[in-house]
Design an enzyme around this catalytic site. Structure first.
Site, short mmCIF file in Angstrom:
data_model
loop_
_atom_site.label_atom_id
_atom_site.label_comp_id
_atom_site.label_asym_id
_atom_site.label_seq_id
_atom_site.Cartn_x
_atom_site.Cartn_y
_atom_site.Cartn_z
N ASN A 32 -3.90 39.87 -17.68
CA ASN A 32 -4.86 39.01 -18.39
C ASN A 32 -6.18 39.76 -18.54
O ASN A 32 -6.96 39.85 -17.61
CB ASN A 32 -5.08 37.72 -17.58
CG ASN A 32 -6.14 36.83 -18.19
OD1 ASN A 32 -6.51 36.99 -19.35
ND2 ASN A 32 -6.64 35.88 -17.41
N LYS B 238 -8.71 38.93 -20.22
CA LYS B 238 -9.88 38.06 -20.45
C LYS B 238 -10.69 38.62 -21.65
O LYS B 238 -10.08 39.11 -22.61
CB LYS B 238 -10.71 37.95 -19.18
CG LYS B 238 -9.85 37.60 -17.95
CD LYS B 238 -10.66 37.29 -16.75
CE LYS B 238 -9.72 37.08 -15.57
NZ LYS B 238 -10.37 36.54 -14.41
N HIS C 95 -5.73 28.20 -17.54
CA HIS C 95 -6.37 29.13 -16.61
C HIS C 95 -7.63 28.47 -16.04
O HIS C 95 -8.32 27.72 -16.74
CB HIS C 95 -6.72 30.44 -17.34
CG HIS C 95 -7.17 31.51 -16.41
ND1 HIS C 95 -8.44 31.55 -15.89
CD2 HIS C 95 -6.52 32.58 -15.89
CE1 HIS C 95 -8.56 32.61 -15.09
NE2 HIS C 95 -7.40 33.24 -15.07
N GLU D 104 -10.51 29.47 -15.56
CA GLU D 104 -11.75 29.70 -16.33
C GLU D 104 -11.81 28.76 -17.54
O GLU D 104 -12.88 28.30 -17.93
CB GLU D 104 -11.84 31.17 -16.75
CG GLU D 104 -12.15 32.06 -15.55
CD GLU D 104 -11.73 33.50 -15.68
OE1 GLU D 104 -11.37 33.94 -16.79
OE2 GLU D 104 -11.75 34.19 -14.65
N GLU E 36 -2.81 30.19 -8.80
CA GLU E 36 -4.01 31.02 -8.75
C GLU E 36 -5.13 30.27 -8.02
O GLU E 36 -5.88 29.51 -8.65
CB GLU E 36 -4.48 31.33 -10.17
CG GLU E 36 -3.50 32.14 -10.98
CD GLU E 36 -4.24 33.02 -11.97
OE1 GLU E 36 -4.18 34.23 -11.81
OE2 GLU E 36 -4.90 32.47 -12.86
N GLY F 31 -10.93 37.13 -8.65
CA GLY F 31 -12.09 37.98 -8.86
C GLY F 31 -12.89 38.32 -7.62
O GLY F 31 -13.95 38.94 -7.71
N SER G 289 -6.84 38.47 -7.20
CA SER G 289 -7.22 39.74 -6.55
C SER G 289 -6.03 40.62 -6.18
O SER G 289 -6.03 41.27 -5.13
CB SER G 289 -8.08 39.45 -5.31
OG SER G 289 -9.29 38.83 -5.69
C1 PEP Z 1 -7.12 35.77 -13.06
O1 PEP Z 1 -8.24 35.57 -13.54
O2 PEP Z 1 -6.13 35.20 -13.51
C2 PEP Z 1 -6.99 36.71 -11.97
C3 PEP Z 1 -5.91 36.69 -11.24
O3 PEP Z 1 -8.05 37.57 -11.79
P1 PEP Z 1 -8.18 38.71 -10.68
O4 PEP Z 1 -6.88 39.45 -10.63
O5 PEP Z 1 -9.30 39.55 -11.15
O6 PEP Z 1 -8.46 38.03 -9.37
#
Ligand code: PEP
Length: 262
Positions: free
Chosen positions: A21, A23, A108, A110, A179, A185, A224
């Site tokens: 992803n 983003k 998601h 976000e 998630e 993040g 992460s």
């Molecule tokens: C995400 O935003 O779906 C995500 C998993 O981000 P990150 O891997 O940066 O934690």
């Protein structure tokens, strides 16, 4: 879709899948470099793993032009809850499909947190995606506060109500990504025991409405994940792969992640 009763274990999905992803990152030239670097990896060419690239929607068609074969597929990061109409700036699931997407991230955190997406909107997006022929990847997860309050399971159960939007279609046509918002993040993934417990809860919860479905959908962890922890997390029973944000954007980092996972 027919259901194979003999395939009720994670062994039914032996191939690990990474969902990248991006983003709001990338460019047309970055898409080309990234796709070329990732799709030529032996780990992917051999079929040991599959990658779903979710770039900004404007790069989908361009990415499609570079992709060869099935091991690298495309997804869209978001679709409209509507099929068409006066909704300036929206992209429908059918449009994303036409541009080359075969998967859609839906709900998601976000989108929920920053753009006010409700569970009802997520359900509508699941329905739109399924109708357009996209596999919805439904993202669910609790906040740190909800986790501290012991609310993880009720929160996930509420978010899973969007499965009703499939109107009885097999859940195998949908993927679920757990998630936890407190991990995304931060550089700190959830602990293995935590992921396993939540994965078991999600499978049991889905199976409570249809027992045959317990292992008939793909389940992902996101938060992460990177080259440094992918090998350890990759062994988790019942987890089919990872949804990756930060570590998926640069080609070098994604290549390292693919190599670490296999
Ligand atoms: C995400 O935003 O779906 C995500 C998993 O981000 P990150 O891997 O940066 O934690």
């Amino acid at each position: 879709m027919s259901i194979n009763q003999n395939s009720l274990s994670s062994a039914v999905h032996p191939r690990k899948i990474l969902i990248a992803n991006w983003k709001l990152h990338g460019s047309g030239s970055h898409v080309e470099r990234w796709v070329q670097a990732v799709q030529t990896l032996e780990e992917i060419r051999s079929g040991q793993m599959q990658v779903i690239l979710c770039p900004p929607a404007i790069w989908l068609e361009r990415a499609r032009g570079y992709v060869q074969g099935e091991r690298l597929a495309l997804g869209v990061q978001n679709v409209s809850a509507q099929s068409e109409g006066s909704f300036t700036g929206e992209i429908s699931a059918a449009m994303a499909f036409e541009a080359g997407a075969r998967y859609a991230l839906v709900g998601h955190s976000e989108r929920r947190r920053l753009f006010g997406e409700t569970d009802q909107m997520v359900a509508a997006k699941v329905e739109q995606s399924a109708q357009a022929g996209l596999i919805p990847i439904v993202c669910i997860g609790e906040t740190a506060e909800e986790k501290r309050a012991g609310q993880t399971e009720p929160v996930l159960a509420r978010q899973l109500e969007c499965l009703g939007a499939l109107h009885g279609e097999p859940v195998s046509t949908l993927w679920i990504a757990y998630e936890p918002i407190w991990s995304i993040g931060t550089g700190i993934p959830a602990e293995a025991g935590n992921i396993l417990a939540v994965a078991a809860f999600i499978r049991a919860h889905v199976a409570s409405s249809d027992a045959t479905m317990r292992n008939q959908f793909r389940l992902f962890y996101g938060g992460s994940v990177g080259a440094g922890n992918a090998a350890a997390l990759g062994t988790l029973e019942g987890v089919d792969g990872f949804l990756v944000g930060g570590a998926s954007v640069e080609a070098d980092s994604m290549v390292a992640l693919c190599r670490a996972l296999v």
